[in-house]
Design an enzyme around this catalytic site. Structure first.
Site, PDB file in Angstrom:
ATOM      1  N   HIS A 153      44.065  35.333  51.693  1.00 51.70           N
ATOM      2  CA  HIS A 153      43.955  34.300  52.735  1.00 51.70           C
ATOM      3  C   HIS A 153      44.641  34.717  54.018  1.00 51.70           C
ATOM      4  CE1 HIS A 153      48.150  33.028  52.270  1.00 51.70           C
ATOM      5  NE2 HIS A 153      47.972  33.159  50.975  1.00 51.70           N
ATOM      6  N   CYS A 169      49.985  35.643  46.375  1.00 54.34           N
ATOM      7  CA  CYS A 169      48.725  35.767  47.100  1.00 54.34           C
ATOM      8  C   CYS A 169      48.752  37.002  47.996  1.00 54.34           C
ATOM      9  CB  CYS A 169      48.466  34.529  47.952  1.00 54.34           C
ATOM     10  SG  CYS A 169      48.005  33.081  46.979  1.00 54.34           S
TER      11      CYS A 169
END
Length: 194
Positions: A153, A169
């Site tokens: 992301h 992440c």
């Protein structure tokens, strides 16, 4: 017009898997200093954002495969013909590292963010849900990695690209995540190595 476009690009460098909250603020959201030149108050050197580029990448992976090297803190999008696009990324901090193979199960533009229960236990002050937008920790785009809590992301903390600071992440600048998002298909294989 060019100044407006540049300002919008800078503004769109928005959060990452909770890191702005994990570190206690959104101070970097509206920092308009040149990319890679932010200096924290304690004077520590900052990572310089890595320019995306096409590089030689022999490895036998199918075109469209994403390979993340957590040691290098680089993501490779395989083009074929022994070439890939190399992006700088932020990866999981100590204790949040992981390796394995996943697939992109879904993609979202300006995704909402709901911190996972594990993160809420560590940081009960976090919001329970945030609408997508400039202040959202997932940034401009997110590609969800099936069978995990992890995503690739965007981030509003470009100074963290090239560092190990996330909760697992893979974070990118918003500019880079938008570029990757346009290339990646749902079902693409993602390989995370050390």
């Amino acid at each position: 017009m060019r100044r407006i476009a540049v300002a919008l690009c800078i503004l769109f460098t928005s959060c990452s898997a909770g890191s702005a909250y994990e570190t206690g603020g959104l101070a970097g959201l509206f920092d308009l200093s040149p990319r890679g030149q932010q200096q924290p108050a304690d004077g520590r050197p900052q990572a310089t954002a890595v320019a995306r580029e096409i590089v030689s990448y022999p490895g036998g992976y199918s075109p469209g495969t994403i390979v993340v090297s957590t040691n290098e803190r680089r993501l490779y999008y395989v083009l074929g013909n022994n070439q890939a696009i190399r992006y700088g990324v932020g990866v999981g901090r100590p204790g949040f590292e992981w390796t394995g193979t996943r697939v992109v199960s879904s993609k979202r533009e300006w995704p909402d963010w709901t911190p996972p229960a594990q993160m809420l236990r560590r940081r009960p002050d976090l919001p329970r849900h945030m609408q997508g937008g400039l202040a959202n920790p997932l940034g401009a785009r997110a590609m969800y990695l099936g069978g995990s809590l992890y995503r690739i992301h965007g981030s509003n903390e470009p100074e963290t690209i090239g560092q190990a600071v996330s909760s697992g992440c893979i974070r990118m600048t918003n500019e880079d995540v938008v570029d990757l998002y346009e290339r990646v298909r749902v079902g693409a294989r993602v390989i995370v190595n050390r």
